[in-house]
Scaffold this motif. Structure first.
Motif, PDB file in Angstrom:
ATOM      1  N   GLY A  34       0.787  -1.232   0.000  1.00  0.00           N
ATOM      2  CA  GLY A  34       0.000   0.000   0.000  1.00  0.00           C
ATOM      3  C   GLY A  34       0.818   1.281   0.000  1.00  0.00           C
ATOM      4  O   GLY A  34       0.254   2.373   0.112  1.00  0.00           O
ATOM      5  N   GLN A  35       2.122   1.192  -0.155  1.00  0.00           N
ATOM      6  CA  GLN A  35       2.949   2.422  -0.153  1.00  0.00           C
ATOM      7  C   GLN A  35       2.827   3.111  -1.509  1.00  0.00           C
ATOM      8  O   GLN A  35       3.663   2.941  -2.402  1.00  0.00           O
ATOM      9  N   HIS A  36       1.765   3.904  -1.619  1.00  0.00           N
ATOM     10  CA  HIS A  36       1.412   4.502  -2.920  1.00  0.00           C
ATOM     11  C   HIS A  36       2.516   5.420  -3.443  1.00  0.00           C
ATOM     12  O   HIS A  36       2.629   5.645  -4.636  1.00  0.00           O
ATOM     13  N   VAL A  39      14.223   1.666  -1.683  1.00  0.00           N
ATOM     14  CA  VAL A  39      14.189   0.269  -1.230  1.00  0.00           C
ATOM     15  C   VAL A  39      13.163   0.192  -0.109  1.00  0.00           C
ATOM     16  O   VAL A  39      12.973   1.152   0.634  1.00  0.00           O
ATOM     17  N   THR A  40      12.487  -0.935  -0.018  1.00  0.00           N
ATOM     18  CA  THR A  40      11.568  -1.156   1.098  1.00  0.00           C
ATOM     19  C   THR A  40      11.510  -2.639   1.440  1.00  0.00           C
ATOM     20  O   THR A  40      11.544  -3.493   0.550  1.00  0.00           O
ATOM     21  N   SER A  41      11.444  -2.895   2.742  1.00  0.00           N
ATOM     22  CA  SER A  41      11.215  -4.275   3.174  1.00  0.00           C
ATOM     23  C   SER A  41       9.788  -4.437   3.695  1.00  0.00           C
ATOM     24  O   SER A  41       9.411  -5.516   4.150  1.00  0.00           O
ATOM     25  N   ALA A  42       9.009  -3.349   3.632  1.00  0.00           N
ATOM     26  CA  ALA A  42       7.595  -3.421   4.013  1.00  0.00           C
ATOM     27  C   ALA A  42       6.806  -3.904   2.793  1.00  0.00           C
ATOM     28  O   ALA A  42       6.204  -3.117   2.063  1.00  0.00           O
ATOM     29  N   ILE A  43       6.858  -5.191   2.547  1.00  0.00           N
ATOM     30  CA  ILE A  43       6.266  -5.753   1.332  1.00  0.00           C
ATOM     31  C   ILE A  43       5.347  -6.916   1.699  1.00  0.00           C
ATOM     32  O   ILE A  43       5.517  -7.529   2.755  1.00  0.00           O
ATOM     33  N   GLU A  89      10.269  13.794   0.845  1.00  0.00           N
ATOM     34  CA  GLU A  89      11.554  13.107   0.720  1.00  0.00           C
ATOM     35  C   GLU A  89      12.513  13.777   1.680  1.00  0.00           C
ATOM     36  O   GLU A  89      12.316  14.935   2.061  1.00  0.00           O
ATOM     37  N   PHE A  90      13.539  13.051   2.064  1.00  0.00           N
ATOM     38  CA  PHE A  90      14.457  13.545   3.089  1.00  0.00           C
ATOM     39  C   PHE A  90      15.657  14.197   2.406  1.00  0.00           C
ATOM     40  O   PHE A  90      16.631  13.529   2.073  1.00  0.00           O
ATOM     41  N   ASP A  91      15.519  15.506   2.187  1.00  0.00           N
ATOM     42  CA  ASP A  91      16.528  16.220   1.399  1.00  0.00           C
ATOM     43  C   ASP A  91      16.868  17.547   2.086  1.00  0.00           C
ATOM     44  O   ASP A  91      16.713  18.622   1.503  1.00  0.00           O
TER      45      ASP A  91
HETATM   46  C1  LIG Z   1      16.109  -1.467   4.676  1.00  0.00           C
HETATM   47  C2  LIG Z   1      15.345  -0.213   4.337  1.00  0.00           C
HETATM   48  C3  LIG Z   1      13.970  -0.237   4.344  1.00  0.00           C
HETATM   49  C4  LIG Z   1      13.243   0.895   4.021  1.00  0.00           C
HETATM   50  N1  LIG Z   1      11.894   0.832   3.997  1.00  0.00           N
HETATM   51  C5  LIG Z   1      11.177   1.913   3.640  1.00  0.00           C
HETATM   52  C6  LIG Z   1       9.764   1.857   3.579  1.00  0.00           C
HETATM   53  O1  LIG Z   1       9.152   0.833   3.859  1.00  0.00           O
HETATM   54  N2  LIG Z   1       9.083   2.947   3.175  1.00  0.00           N
HETATM   55  C7  LIG Z   1       9.721   4.111   2.865  1.00  0.00           C
HETATM   56  O2  LIG Z   1       9.044   5.084   2.503  1.00  0.00           O
HETATM   57  N3  LIG Z   1      11.066   4.211   2.924  1.00  0.00           N
HETATM   58  C8  LIG Z   1      11.807   3.133   3.299  1.00  0.00           C
HETATM   59  N4  LIG Z   1      13.174   3.202   3.344  1.00  0.00           N
HETATM   60  C9  LIG Z   1      13.843   4.455   3.009  1.00  0.00           C
HETATM   61  C10 LIG Z   1      14.205   5.209   4.286  1.00  0.00           C
HETATM   62  O3  LIG Z   1      13.037   5.739   4.870  1.00  0.00           O
HETATM   63  C11 LIG Z   1      15.207   6.305   3.941  1.00  0.00           C
HETATM   64  O4  LIG Z   1      16.427   5.702   3.562  1.00  0.00           O
HETATM   65  C12 LIG Z   1      15.450   7.229   5.109  1.00  0.00           C
HETATM   66  O5  LIG Z   1      14.297   7.971   5.420  1.00  0.00           O
HETATM   67  C13 LIG Z   1      16.572   8.209   4.828  1.00  0.00           C
HETATM   68  O6  LIG Z   1      16.301   8.961   3.671  1.00  0.00           O
HETATM   69  P1  LIG Z   1      17.281   8.935   2.428  1.00  0.00           P
HETATM   70  O7  LIG Z   1      17.343   7.529   1.904  1.00  0.00           O
HETATM   71  O8  LIG Z   1      16.668   9.869   1.436  1.00  0.00           O
HETATM   72  O9  LIG Z   1      18.619   9.380   2.923  1.00  0.00           O
HETATM   73  C14 LIG Z   1      13.927   2.090   3.680  1.00  0.00           C
HETATM   74  C15 LIG Z   1      15.323   2.118   3.685  1.00  0.00           C
HETATM   75  C16 LIG Z   1      16.025   0.977   3.999  1.00  0.00           C
HETATM   76  C17 LIG Z   1      17.529   1.025   3.969  1.00  0.00           C
END
Ligand SMILES: Cc1cc2nc3c(=O)[nH]c(=O)nc-3n(C[C@H](O)[C@H](O)[C@H](O)COP(=O)(O)O)c2cc1C
Length: 393
Positions: free
Chosen positions: A281-283, A339-343, A378-380
């Protein structure tokens, strides 16, 4: 008929706590606590509740040696129920051959038992994690702080400032600037297709083999751009291609030696719907032009690291490294990545025809054009990617 116990099973004394109005009325804490024994087995989809007799009976069988079934024994009924649940395995009885096949597959993969269980139990199906986070007020940093209190410190200090040895700050080079631009993309541009050349270059950089080293005809090691535990490169890329010029939208397996796409049957629902479900559901990720499901072949890793306590950890690290290569490759090409592991692993396994303990997914890493408008944050903080509009006078 000969029987033995399944290869990997753990027993958990589970306590479920529920609200109990009756307890409240009679001056109690208003909670009911139910305790039961659950058998958690690596080859079974669900947990199996067992009573004291079944628990003891299960312990009478070893996982390797076969014992003869005695239909006249007082335990025969208990034994049959354990066979039905799959906790006991019959050597050759068609009624329970599915359990036997599943158990054999787990044995053949040489899993370290706690890792097998952790992997199996951590899988999701049909979960909308985004909605759950939003409903719980946990989708923003401020919401997290509000609901959970302050997190452990962001930076650890082991000695006082006066005891630290200062290091020189080195001026940024091209690689530092590339690293600085890497920002998880949550805003893909669905209106603009990704050129095939960029898509191909991404797959080549992240997943292709650069060389093969043949030890014997049946034993080949490959060299890739990313490190891999034991040099085994067991992680496969299963692709969800949504918006790439010259590639029909659909599911594919990437062939890492031929650098080619292997088309797979379409999922049981529209592709966009499947992509959103796979991403739980991560739109904000769902419009990515292409996504790679990272799915290790467990038996290849555990061929070397048999029943090894560190082997599953090594596979998780492998997927992390792959995703970092993907992030940096995308950034260098002017693309966004995540990347996401919330799958929803189970939905993904069903669509790609994967068996979770043989070749089950750990993460999804995607890429594509970043959109021009930020709809999801986004984290910027240093504005490497998103330049703030100048303030209006
Ligand atoms: C193992 C892993 C799992 C992550 N899972 C998610 C996620 O489920 N949803 C999401 O929005 N971002 C996810 N992220 C991204 C992180 O939220 C992101 O890396 C963090 O907020 C720092 O931001 P940046 O990657 O822009 O530096 C994941 C990152 C990693 C490394």
């Amino acid at each position: 008929m000969r029987i033995r116990r399944c290869a990997i099973v753990f027993l958990e004394p589970r306590e479920d706590v529920a609200f109990d109005f009756g307890s409240l009325l009679s001056g109690g804490a208003g909670l009911r606590r139910d305790r039961r024994w659950l058998a958690l087995a690596a080859h079974l989809d669900g947990q199996v509740e067992v009573d004291a007799g079944e628990r003891e009976r299960l312990g009478e069988f070893g996982p390797v040696a076969w014992s003869e079934y005695d239909p006249g024994s007082p335990d025969a009924g208990t034994t049959l129920r354990l066979l039905e649940t799959g906790l006991l395995i019959a050597e050759d009885d068609a009624r329970w051959s599915a359990h036997r096949q599943r158990d054999e597959a787990v044995r053949d993969a040489h899993w370290w038992p706690p890792a097998a269980l952790a992997h199996r139990l951590a899988r999701w199906q049909g979960l909308d994690s985004a909605a759950a986070m939003e409903a719980g007020g946990l989708s923003t940093a401020a919401g997290l702080r509000d609901k959970l209190g302050a997190p452990p410190t962001h930076a650890v200090e082991r000695v006082g400032a006066g005891q630290r040895q200062a290091l020189p700050r080195i001026a940024d080079g091209d690689f530092d600037r590339l690293l600085a631009r890497r920002t998880t993309c949550r805003n893909f541009d669905a209106a603009r297709a990704l050129p095939q050349a960029l898509f191909a270059q991404m797959l080549q950089r992240v997943f292709a083999a650069r060389a093969q080293v043949r030890i014997e005809d049946d034993t080949v090691f490959v060299k890739k751009n990313t490190p891999s535990a034991g040099g085994l490169h067991p992680t496969e890329a299963y692709l969800i291609v949504q918006n790439v010029e010259g590639v029909a939208p659909g599911l594919y397996h990437y062939h890492s030696l031929d650098h080619a796409l292997e088309p797979l049957p379409a999922p049981d629902r529209p592709l966009a719907e499947f992509a959103a479900a796979a991403l739980a559901g991560q739109h904000w990720f769902a419009d990515a032009h292409a996504m790679a499901v990272l799915a290790p072949r467990y038996a290849r890793c555990f061929w070397k690291y048999r029943r090894h306590p560190k082997a599953y950890r090594a596979l998780v690290l492998d997927s992390g490294h792959l995703s970092q290569t993907l992030y940096l490759s995308a950034t260098e090409l002017g693309l966004g990545a995540f990347v996401t592991s919330a799958i929803n692993e189970v939905d993904i396994e069903q669509a790609f025809g994967l068996d979770p303990l043989i070749e089950g997914p750990l993460a999804i890493s995607g890429f594509g054009w970043r959109g021009e408008r930020m709809r999801t944050s986004e984290f910027d903080p240093t504005e490497e990617v998103w330049i703030k509009a100048p303030e209006q006078p």
